[in-house]
Every structure is written in structure tokens, then in C-alpha cells.
Design a protein around this motif. Sequence first.
Motif, mmCIF file in Angstrom:
data_model
loop_
_atom_site.group_PDB
_atom_site.id
_atom_site.type_symbol
_atom_site.label_atom_id
_atom_site.label_comp_id
_atom_site.label_asym_id
_atom_site.label_seq_id
_atom_site.Cartn_x
_atom_site.Cartn_y
_atom_site.Cartn_z
ATOM 1 N N LEU A 1 -3.762 -5.233 -6.487
ATOM 2 C CA LEU A 1 -2.789 -6.081 -5.782
ATOM 3 C C LEU A 1 -1.377 -5.572 -5.999
ATOM 4 C CD1 LEU A 1 -1.780 -8.624 -4.303
ATOM 5 C CD2 LEU A 1 -1.988 -9.864 -6.483
ATOM 6 N N GLN A 2 -1.032 -5.271 -7.248
ATOM 7 C CA GLN A 2 0.316 -4.785 -7.534
ATOM 8 C C GLN A 2 0.597 -3.481 -6.797
ATOM 9 O OE1 GLN A 2 2.201 -6.930 -9.445
ATOM 10 N NE2 GLN A 2 0.322 -8.135 -9.340
ATOM 11 N N GLU A 3 -0.376 -2.568 -6.783
ATOM 12 C CA GLU A 3 -0.212 -1.284 -6.099
ATOM 13 C C GLU A 3 -0.031 -1.480 -4.598
ATOM 14 O OE1 GLU A 3 -3.765 0.717 -7.176
ATOM 15 O OE2 GLU A 3 -3.145 1.057 -9.266
ATOM 16 N N ASN A 4 -0.847 -2.341 -4.009
ATOM 17 C CA ASN A 4 -0.756 -2.554 -2.574
ATOM 18 C C ASN A 4 0.515 -3.300 -2.180
ATOM 19 O OD1 ASN A 4 -3.058 -1.160 -1.845
ATOM 20 N ND2 ASN A 4 -4.390 -2.956 -1.933
ATOM 21 N N MET A 5 0.988 -4.185 -3.030
ATOM 22 C CA MET A 5 2.258 -4.840 -2.752
ATOM 23 C C MET A 5 3.388 -3.814 -2.717
ATOM 24 S SD MET A 5 2.002 -8.457 -4.875
ATOM 25 C CE MET A 5 3.579 -9.091 -4.277
ATOM 26 N N ARG A 6 3.381 -2.912 -3.673
ATOM 27 C CA ARG A 6 4.411 -1.862 -3.678
ATOM 28 C C ARG A 6 4.296 -0.966 -2.450
ATOM 29 N NH1 ARG A 6 3.378 -2.043 -9.372
ATOM 30 N NH2 ARG A 6 1.763 -0.444 -9.174
ATOM 31 N N GLU A 7 3.052 -0.643 -2.054
ATOM 32 C CA GLU A 7 2.826 0.191 -0.863
ATOM 33 C C GLU A 7 3.394 -0.482 0.381
ATOM 34 O OE1 GLU A 7 1.415 3.161 -0.072
ATOM 35 O OE2 GLU A 7 1.165 3.750 -2.166
ATOM 36 N N MET A 8 3.298 -1.805 0.446
ATOM 37 C CA MET A 8 3.773 -2.553 1.613
ATOM 38 C C MET A 8 5.208 -3.042 1.429
ATOM 39 S SD MET A 8 1.168 -1.999 3.303
ATOM 40 C CE MET A 8 1.804 -2.721 4.801
ATOM 41 N N GLU A 9 5.901 -2.509 0.412
ATOM 42 C CA GLU A 9 7.303 -2.827 0.148
ATOM 43 C C GLU A 9 7.517 -4.320 -0.107
ATOM 44 O OE1 GLU A 9 9.639 -1.145 3.286
ATOM 45 O OE2 GLU A 9 9.246 0.918 2.658
ATOM 46 N N LEU A 10 6.579 -4.916 -0.833
ATOM 47 C CA LEU A 10 6.695 -6.304 -1.249
ATOM 48 C C LEU A 10 7.127 -6.329 -2.710
ATOM 49 C CD1 LEU A 10 3.401 -7.676 0.339
ATOM 50 C CD2 LEU A 10 5.730 -8.116 1.148
ATOM 51 N N ASP A 11 8.218 -6.986 -2.989
ATOM 52 C CA ASP A 11 8.770 -7.043 -4.337
ATOM 53 C C ASP A 11 8.105 -8.169 -5.116
ATOM 54 O OD1 ASP A 11 10.234 -7.158 -6.645
ATOM 55 O OD2 ASP A 11 12.190 -7.325 -5.667
ATOM 56 N N PRO A 12 7.321 -7.845 -6.170
ATOM 57 C CA PRO A 12 6.672 -8.894 -6.958
ATOM 58 C C PRO A 12 7.662 -9.893 -7.558
ATOM 59 C CG PRO A 12 5.744 -6.737 -7.481
ATOM 60 C CD PRO A 12 6.969 -6.493 -6.642
ATOM 61 N N ALA A 13 8.906 -9.499 -7.675
ATOM 62 C CA ALA A 13 9.912 -10.412 -8.207
ATOM 63 C C ALA A 13 10.336 -11.447 -7.164
ATOM 64 C CB ALA A 13 11.142 -9.630 -8.681
ATOM 65 N N GLN A 14 10.073 -11.163 -5.880
ATOM 66 C CA GLN A 14 10.466 -12.071 -4.816
ATOM 67 C C GLN A 14 9.280 -12.762 -4.152
ATOM 68 O OE1 GLN A 14 13.060 -10.273 -1.938
ATOM 69 N NE2 GLN A 14 14.795 -10.229 -3.321
ATOM 70 N N VAL A 15 8.112 -12.127 -4.168
ATOM 71 C CA VAL A 15 6.918 -12.710 -3.544
ATOM 72 C C VAL A 15 6.095 -13.402 -4.628
ATOM 73 C CG1 VAL A 15 4.815 -12.244 -2.244
ATOM 74 C CG2 VAL A 15 6.889 -10.914 -1.768
ATOM 75 N N PRO A 16 6.035 -14.733 -4.613
ATOM 76 C CA PRO A 16 5.328 -15.445 -5.685
ATOM 77 C C PRO A 16 3.815 -15.238 -5.614
ATOM 78 C CG PRO A 16 6.085 -16.978 -3.993
ATOM 79 C CD PRO A 16 6.672 -15.648 -3.645
ATOM 80 N N VAL A 17 3.192 -15.209 -6.789
ATOM 81 C CA VAL A 17 1.743 -15.098 -6.905
ATOM 82 C C VAL A 17 1.242 -16.255 -7.767
ATOM 83 C CG1 VAL A 17 -0.198 -13.683 -7.682
ATOM 84 C CG2 VAL A 17 1.826 -12.576 -6.696
ATOM 85 N N VAL A 18 0.233 -16.950 -7.286
ATOM 86 C CA VAL A 18 -0.433 -18.009 -8.035
ATOM 87 C C VAL A 18 -1.834 -17.513 -8.369
ATOM 88 C CG1 VAL A 18 -1.382 -20.353 -7.902
ATOM 89 C CG2 VAL A 18 0.881 -19.855 -6.935
ATOM 90 N N ILE A 19 -2.268 -17.711 -9.615
ATOM 91 C CA ILE A 19 -3.590 -17.262 -10.041
ATOM 92 C C ILE A 19 -4.529 -18.459 -10.116
ATOM 93 C CG2 ILE A 19 -4.929 -16.125 -11.848
ATOM 94 C CD1 ILE A 19 -2.351 -14.729 -12.727
ATOM 95 N N GLN A 20 -5.637 -18.359 -9.397
ATOM 96 C CA GLN A 20 -6.688 -19.375 -9.491
ATOM 97 C C GLN A 20 -7.878 -18.792 -10.247
ATOM 98 O OE1 GLN A 20 -9.933 -20.538 -6.495
ATOM 99 N NE2 GLN A 20 -8.302 -21.990 -6.004
ATOM 100 N N PHE A 21 -8.249 -19.428 -11.351
ATOM 101 C CA PHE A 21 -9.464 -19.039 -12.072
ATOM 102 C C PHE A 21 -10.604 -19.904 -11.551
ATOM 103 C CE2 PHE A 21 -6.643 -16.843 -14.959
ATOM 104 C CZ PHE A 21 -7.416 -15.760 -15.375
ATOM 105 N N ASN A 22 -11.463 -19.301 -10.732
ATOM 106 C CA ASN A 22 -12.533 -20.011 -10.056
ATOM 107 C C ASN A 22 -13.827 -19.963 -10.881
ATOM 108 O OD1 ASN A 22 -13.776 -21.402 -7.957
ATOM 109 N ND2 ASN A 22 -14.324 -19.535 -6.861
ATOM 110 N N LYS A 23 -14.821 -20.713 -10.407
ATOM 111 C CA LYS A 23 -16.162 -20.733 -11.017
ATOM 112 C C LYS A 23 -16.117 -21.275 -12.453
ATOM 113 C CE LYS A 23 -17.583 -16.832 -8.126
ATOM 114 N NZ LYS A 23 -18.326 -15.552 -8.025
ATOM 115 N N ARG A 24 -15.310 -22.331 -12.633
ATOM 116 C CA ARG A 24 -15.152 -22.918 -13.967
ATOM 117 C C ARG A 24 -16.417 -23.628 -14.429
ATOM 118 N NH1 ARG A 24 -12.729 -21.893 -17.110
ATOM 119 N NH2 ARG A 24 -11.569 -23.675 -17.913
ATOM 120 N N ASP A 25 -17.399 -23.826 -13.522
ATOM 121 C CA ASP A 25 -18.628 -24.523 -13.869
ATOM 122 C C ASP A 25 -19.719 -23.595 -14.404
ATOM 123 O OD1 ASP A 25 -18.665 -23.337 -11.316
ATOM 124 O OD2 ASP A 25 -20.366 -24.569 -10.682
#
Length: 239
Positions: free
Chosen positions: A119-143
Motif C-alpha cells: 500500500l505504501q509503495e503504491n501510494m507513492r507511485e500514485m503521488e499520494l502523500d501518506p501524511a495527507q491521505v488518512p488510513v484507517v486499519i480494520q482488524f477483521n475476523k476477530r471471531d
Amino acid sequence: MQLNHAQRELTLKIVYYGPGLSGKTTNLRKLHARARPDVRGRLLSVDTHDDRTLFFDLLPVFFSTSAGFKVKVKLFTVPGQVIHNATRRVVLQGTDAVVFIADSRRNASQENNAYWRNLQENMREMELDPAQVPVVIQFNKRDLPDSLTDAELADIQRKGTQPVVGSVAVRGEGVVETFHTVAQAAWRALENRAHLSRNVGLSEEEFLGQIFRQVDLTGTALEGRYGALPGGGASGSPS
């Protein structure tokens, strides 16, 4: 963000990203089922024979601001298989926020980390600044067995800067809460960058209220937080 002053339209894009079978498509299907039919677009998907998402799903949500701007919130997933990295990169283009779907099981940590780096590599490739584009992490399959504990998720949250939400997407648990977290983060990032409240007349309260009053919040942590829109009735039941 796409802002068309002539047509008075504002379009926001949110992308769900993560390993194959982590729950990206399930999240969108659950959100689509909870949205009122008159405000949701058609859920589009192209699946392979083994039922993995090959391209993306699309969910447009439509509403108008008090200043007369028509707002569209578009939700996409990316294909999780390794061979579809080019497609993931294209889908990321122009996104305003990202939800990273991780598998909560300990034996999935290596794959989660590999896709996080991707994700980080592809964001940089698409000129998306991780400091400006927020990312939320969902930890799924908690059951599932061997999932990270709540204390371990809290520790991950403390060590990182991204919001962390636990979920069991197949049961709809944490799905709406994740969407709320990323929608709020997207608005705040765009407010800092484009001053939406001043230029479009769209406050955070109105943005979130217009969306989540159109979503069935029954059984979620947001239940009771948003009332129905004036004249719009209560949120529709999942269909």
C-alpha cells in the motif's frame, strides 16, 4: 477529491485495501445492505470462479449540502491477489482515504505486513502523500481462533498513528464503525487542505449526518447518535 463548481458537485473516494480474502468485499456488501435504497448506487463487482474480487466494487452515496452542492462518496475495493498489483495501483488513484483490512489471526501477520508495504509503495507511485491521505486499519475476523486480543489491538493503536477498529465483517460487526472513522478522517483531511466548510458550505457535522442518517445503525456503536433526516423518515432496514 473532485470539485466541480459549474455543476456544484463534490466527489470523494475511499478505497478498501488489503490481502485477498481479508474482508474488503464483505465490508462493502454489508454497508450497501444497510444504506437506504434511494441513496445508494448499484453495487458492482466482477468475481473470479473462486469468488475473489477481481477488479473492484463501487458504492456511490448521494446527498446535497445546505449550500446546494451535490456530494458523492464512492467506495472501492481493490483485488487482493498478488498478480493484480497494477489494478490496485490504478484503483488507488485520486483516493481521499484508505481503509486497510487486516486479518486478525497471528499467522496472517506476515501477509498483512507485506500488503501494508505494498500500500505504501503504491501510494507513492500514485503521488499520494501518506501524511495527507488518512488510513484507517480494520482488524477483521476477530471471531476466529488465534486472533489478536483486544489488548494487543490497543497496543497497536498506541504505537501507530492510524485509527484501529476491530471487526467481524461477515456478521456486520465493526463495518459501519470503520466507515464512520474513515469518512470522518477524510473530511478532516480535506478540510485542512481545501477548506470544505468555507468553500463548499460542508461542515463535518453535516457531512457525517447526511451519510449516517441514511444508514441503518441498529446494533452498531453509532446507534442513536444520528437522527433521521427531516422529512426523510428513519433509516431503512438492510435489504
